[in-house]
Design a protein around this motif. Sequence first.
Motif, PDB file in Angstrom:
ATOM      1  N   ARG A 171       0.850  -1.187   0.000  1.00  0.00           N
ATOM      2  CA  ARG A 171       0.000   0.000   0.000  1.00  0.00           C
ATOM      3  C   ARG A 171       0.891   1.243   0.000  1.00  0.00           C
ATOM      4  O   ARG A 171       2.059   1.203   0.396  1.00  0.00           O
ATOM      5  CB  ARG A 171      -0.898   0.008   1.240  1.00  0.00           C
ATOM      6  CG  ARG A 171      -1.790  -1.215   1.391  1.00  0.00           C
ATOM      7  CD  ARG A 171      -2.681  -1.052   2.617  1.00  0.00           C
ATOM      8  NE  ARG A 171      -3.570  -2.186   2.802  1.00  0.00           N
ATOM      9  CZ  ARG A 171      -3.342  -3.197   3.632  1.00  0.00           C
ATOM     10  NH1 ARG A 171      -2.215  -3.200   4.358  1.00  0.00           N
ATOM     11  NH2 ARG A 171      -4.191  -4.197   3.741  1.00  0.00           N
ATOM     12  N   ARG A 172       0.306   2.364  -0.421  1.00  0.00           N
ATOM     13  CA  ARG A 172       1.067   3.624  -0.370  1.00  0.00           C
ATOM     14  C   ARG A 172       1.529   3.922   1.052  1.00  0.00           C
ATOM     15  O   ARG A 172       2.654   4.383   1.265  1.00  0.00           O
ATOM     16  CB  ARG A 172       0.204   4.780  -0.884  1.00  0.00           C
ATOM     17  CG  ARG A 172       0.070   4.863  -2.391  1.00  0.00           C
ATOM     18  CD  ARG A 172      -0.752   6.078  -2.767  1.00  0.00           C
ATOM     19  NE  ARG A 172      -0.833   6.249  -4.207  1.00  0.00           N
ATOM     20  CZ  ARG A 172      -1.540   7.214  -4.798  1.00  0.00           C
ATOM     21  NH1 ARG A 172      -2.217   8.093  -4.048  1.00  0.00           N
ATOM     22  NH2 ARG A 172      -1.569   7.309  -6.108  1.00  0.00           N
ATOM     23  N   SER A 173       0.655   3.679   2.011  1.00  0.00           N
ATOM     24  CA  SER A 173       0.996   3.983   3.400  1.00  0.00           C
ATOM     25  C   SER A 173       2.181   3.158   3.873  1.00  0.00           C
ATOM     26  O   SER A 173       3.003   3.626   4.670  1.00  0.00           O
ATOM     27  CB  SER A 173      -0.216   3.727   4.306  1.00  0.00           C
ATOM     28  OG  SER A 173      -0.651   2.373   4.200  1.00  0.00           O
ATOM     29  N   GLU A 174       2.285   1.925   3.366  1.00  0.00           N
ATOM     30  CA  GLU A 174       3.405   1.072   3.761  1.00  0.00           C
ATOM     31  C   GLU A 174       4.709   1.568   3.163  1.00  0.00           C
ATOM     32  O   GLU A 174       5.751   1.561   3.826  1.00  0.00           O
ATOM     33  CB  GLU A 174       3.112  -0.366   3.343  1.00  0.00           C
ATOM     34  CG  GLU A 174       1.961  -0.988   4.142  1.00  0.00           C
ATOM     35  CD  GLU A 174       1.498  -2.310   3.576  1.00  0.00           C
ATOM     36  OE1 GLU A 174       1.016  -3.152   4.355  1.00  0.00           O
ATOM     37  OE2 GLU A 174       1.604  -2.504   2.343  1.00  0.00           O
ATOM     38  N   VAL A 175       4.674   1.991   1.905  1.00  0.00           N
ATOM     39  CA  VAL A 175       5.879   2.546   1.287  1.00  0.00           C
ATOM     40  C   VAL A 175       6.289   3.819   2.016  1.00  0.00           C
ATOM     41  O   VAL A 175       7.475   4.045   2.288  1.00  0.00           O
ATOM     42  CB  VAL A 175       5.651   2.829  -0.207  1.00  0.00           C
ATOM     43  CG1 VAL A 175       6.889   3.491  -0.813  1.00  0.00           C
ATOM     44  CG2 VAL A 175       5.327   1.549  -0.954  1.00  0.00           C
ATOM     45  N   ALA A 176       5.318   4.657   2.347  1.00  0.00           N
ATOM     46  CA  ALA A 176       5.622   5.890   3.065  1.00  0.00           C
ATOM     47  C   ALA A 176       6.285   5.602   4.402  1.00  0.00           C
ATOM     48  O   ALA A 176       7.272   6.256   4.782  1.00  0.00           O
ATOM     49  CB  ALA A 176       4.333   6.695   3.271  1.00  0.00           C
TER      50      ALA A 176
END
Length: 285
Positions: free
Chosen positions: A37-42
């Motif tokens: 997810r984007r949140s995980e990459v962030a």
Amino acid sequence: MDNQREVREFLTSRRAKITPERAGLPTGSRRRVPGLRRSEVAALADVSVEYYAKLERGNLAGVSPAVLEAVARALLLDNAERAHLLHLAQAADGSDALTRPRRRRTKDRWKPHRSLQWTLDAITAGPAFVRNGRMDLLAANQLARAFYADVYALSDNQENLARFTFLDPASHRFYPDWDQAADITVAILRTEAGRNPHDKDLHDLVGELSTRSDDFRTRWGAHDVRHHGTGTKRFHHAAVGELTLAYEGLEMAAEPGLTLTIYTAEPASASEVSLILIGCWGGSN
């Protein structure tokens, strides 16, 4: 090429390739996206979700090298992918209308200086040639011309390895591992597009191949890049049949953007004998 679109599609495609297991994250029972997810990459890059979302929308202008490196680590990018991300960021920083370079079209085909051709001709045990990032064959020794006889045979190929691979049926015989050869070809062109986004000839080549080849269009959409430096390949030559060759690709310091590639066979192998026969066959034609 649209820099924001290139950035968006590149980052999205890299994120989709990474499983939580590879990233060292716990796996949930319900995941709506392939990969992270984007949140995980962030979180992995130690930036806010909002900031990473901005990057993935294609806004790389002004992003610091430290953040780019953090994103590269989070997405587990290899060296070629890291370099591609850096090139995309550099293009974004120069994307203002007042500073954007004009798209360049090559007016005259590049010609090797005499000493380079002498050097190529001095290499007699293996095919040696110079190509650019668009995969035009710009200079070659006699053995390379005999080796790539299929490429030179049709004027439609325009002495270009990408056109040969995707538009010439003979390429499927020449490359026993055609899918691998096709993947490598597109990855080299993708890398060149990131390094030299204003090359009009490259734009035209990509447009031509995308229009005429479904195989190319699908691979181009994958946004894979690579450095093509060393390895082995299998070939099937019309005169001698199958042979396996090692290759080394050397960046030319005197001509940035050009690569000298040399193919060699294992000493005392059947492939070495085949190269000798190709040389004799080429000299008799």
